[in-house]
Design an enzyme around this catalytic site. Structure first.
Site, PDB file in Angstrom:
ATOM      1  N   LYS A 292       1.163  -1.474  -0.179  1.00 60.12           N
ATOM      2  CA  LYS A 292       0.065  -0.037  -0.126  1.00 60.12           C
ATOM      3  C   LYS A 292       1.384   1.293   0.005  1.00 60.12           C
ATOM      4  CE  LYS A 292      -3.402   2.653   2.749  1.00 60.12           C
ATOM      5  NZ  LYS A 292      -4.320   2.856   3.693  1.00 60.12           N
TER       6      LYS A 292
ATOM      7  N   ASP B  36      -2.405  10.254   3.410  1.00 58.96           N
ATOM      8  CA  ASP B  36      -4.672   9.359   4.036  1.00 58.96           C
ATOM      9  C   ASP B  36      -4.984  10.654   4.766  1.00 58.96           C
ATOM     10  OD1 ASP B  36      -6.469   8.291   4.331  1.00 58.96           O
ATOM     11  OD2 ASP B  36      -6.177   7.064   5.380  1.00 58.96           O
TER      12      ASP B  36
ATOM     13  N   LYS C 161     -10.100  12.619   8.275  1.00 55.08           N
ATOM     14  CA  LYS C 161     -10.231  11.946   9.180  1.00 55.08           C
ATOM     15  C   LYS C 161      -9.853  12.869  10.624  1.00 55.08           C
ATOM     16  CE  LYS C 161      -6.895   7.991   7.806  1.00 55.08           C
ATOM     17  NZ  LYS C 161      -7.740   7.432   8.738  1.00 55.08           N
TER      18      LYS C 161
ATOM     19  N   ASP D  48       1.371   6.288   5.868  1.00 53.69           N
ATOM     20  CA  ASP D  48       0.714   5.007   5.410  1.00 53.69           C
ATOM     21  C   ASP D  48       0.811   4.696   3.983  1.00 53.69           C
ATOM     22  OD1 ASP D  48      -1.869   4.054   5.747  1.00 53.69           O
ATOM     23  OD2 ASP D  48      -2.935   5.295   4.800  1.00 53.69           O
TER      24      ASP D  48
ATOM     25  N   ASP E 179     -12.367   6.709   3.387  1.00 58.75           N
ATOM     26  CA  ASP E 179     -10.854   6.836   4.252  1.00 58.75           C
ATOM     27  C   ASP E 179     -10.927   5.384   4.571  1.00 58.75           C
ATOM     28  OD1 ASP E 179      -9.209   7.557   6.074  1.00 58.75           O
ATOM     29  OD2 ASP E 179     -10.406   7.838   7.861  1.00 58.75           O
TER      30      ASP E 179
ATOM     31  N   GLU F 250      -9.488   3.909   1.699  1.00 53.72           N
ATOM     32  CA  GLU F 250      -9.142   3.848   0.710  1.00 53.72           C
ATOM     33  C   GLU F 250      -7.534   2.762   0.060  1.00 53.72           C
ATOM     34  OE1 GLU F 250      -7.565   5.033   2.690  1.00 53.72           O
ATOM     35  OE2 GLU F 250      -5.615   4.567   3.364  1.00 53.72           O
TER      36      GLU F 250
ATOM     37  N   ARG G  15      -7.972  -0.925   1.117  1.00 53.17           N
ATOM     38  CA  ARG G  15      -7.932  -1.809   0.206  1.00 53.17           C
ATOM     39  C   ARG G  15      -8.619  -1.421  -1.267  1.00 53.17           C
ATOM     40  NH1 ARG G  15     -13.115  -1.987   4.645  1.00 53.17           N
ATOM     41  NH2 ARG G  15     -11.118  -1.072   5.546  1.00 53.17           N
TER      42      ARG G  15
HETATM   43  N1  BES Z   1      -4.290   4.409   7.299  1.00 48.40           N
HETATM   44  C1  BES Z   1      -5.538   4.131   7.936  1.00 48.40           C
HETATM   45  C2  BES Z   1      -6.133   3.112   8.650  1.00 48.40           C
HETATM   46  C3  BES Z   1      -4.693   3.171   9.645  1.00 48.40           C
HETATM   47  C4  BES Z   1      -5.352   4.633  11.018  1.00 48.40           C
HETATM   48  C5  BES Z   1      -3.481   2.499  10.234  1.00 48.40           C
HETATM   49  C6  BES Z   1      -4.600   4.394  12.054  1.00 48.40           C
HETATM   50  C7  BES Z   1      -2.779   2.916  11.283  1.00 48.40           C
HETATM   51  C8  BES Z   1      -3.397   3.798  11.835  1.00 48.40           C
HETATM   52  C9  BES Z   1      -6.759   3.694   6.587  1.00 48.40           C
HETATM   53  O1  BES Z   1      -6.179   4.545   5.288  1.00 48.40           O
HETATM   54  C10 BES Z   1      -7.912   3.842   7.834  1.00 48.40           C
HETATM   55  O2  BES Z   1      -8.299   5.418   7.111  1.00 48.40           O
HETATM   56  N2  BES Z   1      -9.286   2.858   7.532  1.00 48.40           N
HETATM   57  C11 BES Z   1     -10.200   3.327   8.281  1.00 48.40           C
HETATM   58  C12 BES Z   1     -11.446   2.219   8.151  1.00 48.40           C
HETATM   59  C13 BES Z   1     -11.924   2.432   8.440  1.00 48.40           C
HETATM   60  C14 BES Z   1     -12.916   3.758   7.635  1.00 48.40           C
HETATM   61  C15 BES Z   1     -13.192   1.520   7.995  1.00 48.40           C
HETATM   62  C16 BES Z   1      -9.584   3.261  10.003  1.00 48.40           C
HETATM   63  O3  BES Z   1      -9.045   2.346   9.979  1.00 48.40           O
HETATM   64  O4  BES Z   1     -10.415   3.631  10.784  1.00 48.40           O
HETATM   65 ZN    ZN Z   2      -5.289   4.604   4.407  1.00 49.99          ZN
HETATM   66 MN    MN Z   3      -7.531   5.489   5.108  1.00 42.12          MN
END
Ligand code: BES
Ligand code: ZN
Ligand code: MN
Length: 500
Positions: A264, A269, A276, A287, A346, A348, A350
């Site tokens: 990734k 992000d 966020k 990220d 968010d 993203e 996946r």
């Molecule tokens: N990059 C983030 C995941 C992340 C968050 C990694 C905090 C490390 C620390 C990912 O893109 C994300 O934002 N995931 C969301 C998914 C949700 C919207 C289903 C998350 O984990 O909140």
């Molecule tokens: Zn992310």
């Molecule tokens: Mn995200």
């Protein structure tokens, strides 16, 4: 690191220099297993029990070097393979503590490990402990300005000439691996304004220019559109730096296997329109850590001359809010042909990985032995496992076991999570083929989303590693700073590839 690490053969007695360092272990009765030492003050020696973290300094006149440092390392029978790198790191930590400009450490021949492996891990620790990210600091910290006090040379002394070749070979391997880890730490630590999809591509290009065995192909702009990478385009659409898909190949002279590595590469992000909260948003520069693993493993594999062909695929994008961003509710046709209802912009990682996975299966499926993807995919992984282990999911038990074992050997722990159909159901959409979020169990739901795009007929051996909790913020170790990127996944993967 600004110190050198060298190897030599000889006897401790004749070594001149600042200090000689011994790693001292305990036997099963917790008695120190002392090496052949000069006459040392008995009382002081009696105080030293070689417990973990214990240090004892001696001055004596029998050896050419006056200063002897004994570092306690605890019971040798309790030392696991995964802890060997920490020993090297410990030597550097002690050198700093005693402000040594130079030292000679006696290679711990007494340890009951394969010599070459032991050397590899030990030297990795010696080098990694020197890692700092100070590229953007004009004025370094006071302590470092005191030139004479800075560690400049580390010599590893082999007291048995017969082991020289083995240890030197292992040691060089360990240094090469450590350099790859440092490279990935640098990539992660570099802020998003200096490491956008453009610079990520540039980094890959420089790797390919330096090493004839590495080639880079970039799919961008019109090609991305023409070939149907619509999820990658959708996620990258809000940024003024356009998205791209990097395809690196490392081709050794003779190879029996091809391994696909996907990472990734979200260089920042923000969450996009599903913005966020501002707290800790700066951490989202990390990220692209999955991409960092892939780049560093390819660099390391090339430097080590590993006999496995590697295909590295990195979707490089920046997730930003803009009038050209995707919106919650949008439906996008993926590279695989399936439609995706994007309910949260968010989620993203996946999305971009889905297109990359589908492309990897289509283009490389017939030739690949296995496919592994690395992603800081879900905050939920941090909730489930904290910073202590990465989440492992996969379609093949044997592959997962091989990865778990490699992780144990280098102290990069993985923990396997299930990909049952129950979780996949949460992604059913009423108006598209799949949606991109699905309620509880966020890590495995995300894993199921990825699995949906894996063509298991073409690649039955697929694994997904969620490094959201381990790419940064892990517990401090002597070879790993508390602050910033860890490079987690690089040593694990190089170990996995070497084990094959
Ligand atoms: N990059 C983030 C995941 C992340 C968050 C990694 C905090 C490390 C620390 C990912 O893109 C994300 O934002 N995931 C969301 C998914 C949700 C919207 C289903 C998350 O984990 O909140
Ligand atoms: Zn992310
Ligand atoms: Mn995200």
């Amino acid at each position: 690191m600004d110190y050198t690490v060298k190897t030599r053969v000889g006897t401790a007695k004749k070594i001149t220099g600042e200090a000689i360092v011994y790693l001292v272990f305990q036997d099963n009765d917790e008695q120190p297993q002392l090496p052949a030492l000069p006459q040392l003050p008995e009382k002081q020696l009696a105080d030293f029990s070689a417990k973990q973290n214990e240090i004892q300094l001696f001055y004596q006149g029998e050896f050419a070097c006056q200063k002897l440092l004994l570092i306690g390392c605890g019971k040798s029978s309790e030392l696991e393979a995964g802890k060997l790198t920490e020993l090297g790191g410990r030597v550097i930590e002690v050198a700093r503590q005693f402000k040594l400009p130079e030292l000679t450490v006696i290679f711990p021949l007494q340890l009951n490990f394969d010599r070459e492996k032991l050397a590899e891990k030990f030297y990795s620790g010696l080098v990694l402990a020197g890692y700092k990210f100070i590229q953007y600091k004009n004025q370094s910290d006071d302590e470092e300005n005191e030139q004479q006090l800075k560690l400049q040379h580390v010599t590893v002394l082999i007291e048995d000439a017969r082991s020289e070749k083995t240890i030197t070979r292992g040691g060089e391997k360990g240094i090469t691996i450590a350099e790859a880890v440092k490279f990935s730490r640098d990539l992660g630590n570099t802020p998003a304004n200096k490491m956008s999809p453009r610079e990520l591509q540039q980094t890959a290009l420089e790797m390919a220019e330096k090493e004839p065995k590495i080639k880079l192909k970039t799919i961008a702009d019109e090609q991305l559109k023409k070939q149907g990478f619509n999820l990658i385009r959708a996620v990258g659409g809000g940024s003024s730096t356009p998205p791209r898909l990097l395809e690196l190949t490392y081709t050794p002279e003779n190879y029996a296997r091809t391994v696909l590595l996907l990472g990734k590469g979200v260089t920042f992000d923000s969450g996009g329109i599903s913005l966020k909260p501002s707290k800790k948003m700066d951490e989202m520069k990390f990220d692209m850590s999955g991409a960092g693993v892939v780049l560093a493993v390819i660099k390391g594999a090339a430097d080590l001359n590993l006999p496995t062909r590697l295909i590295g695929l990195i979707p490089a994008v920046e997730n930003m809010p803009d009038s050209s961003s995707i919106r919650p509710g949008d439906i996008v046709e993926s590279y695989a042909g399936q439609t995706v209802e994007i309910l949260n912009t968010d989620a993203e990682g996946r999305l971009i990985l889905a297109d990359t996975i589908a492309y990897a299966c289509q283009k490389w499926g017939e030739q690949a032995d296995c496919m592994i993807d690395y992603a800081t995919l879900t905050g939920a992984c941090l909730v489930a496992l904290g910073h202590a282990a990465a989440g492992l999911m996969g379609s093949d038990d044997k592959l997962c076991e091989q990865l778990l074992r490699a992780g144990q050997q280098v102290n990069e722990r993985l923990w396997r999570l299930p990909l049952w159909k129950d979780y996949r159901k949460k992604l059913d959409s009423k108006i598209a083929d799949i949606k991109n979020i699905g309620g509880q169990a966020g890590t495995v739901v995300a894993g199921c989303f990825l699995k949906n795009f894996v063509d298991l007929d073409k690649i039955p051996r697929w694994a997904h590693i969620d490094i959201a909790g381990t790419a940064w913020g892990m517990e401090k170790l002597n070879y790993r700073p508390k602050e910033g990127a860890t490079g987690f996944g690089v040593r694990l993967t190089l170990e996995f590839l070497s084990n094959q």
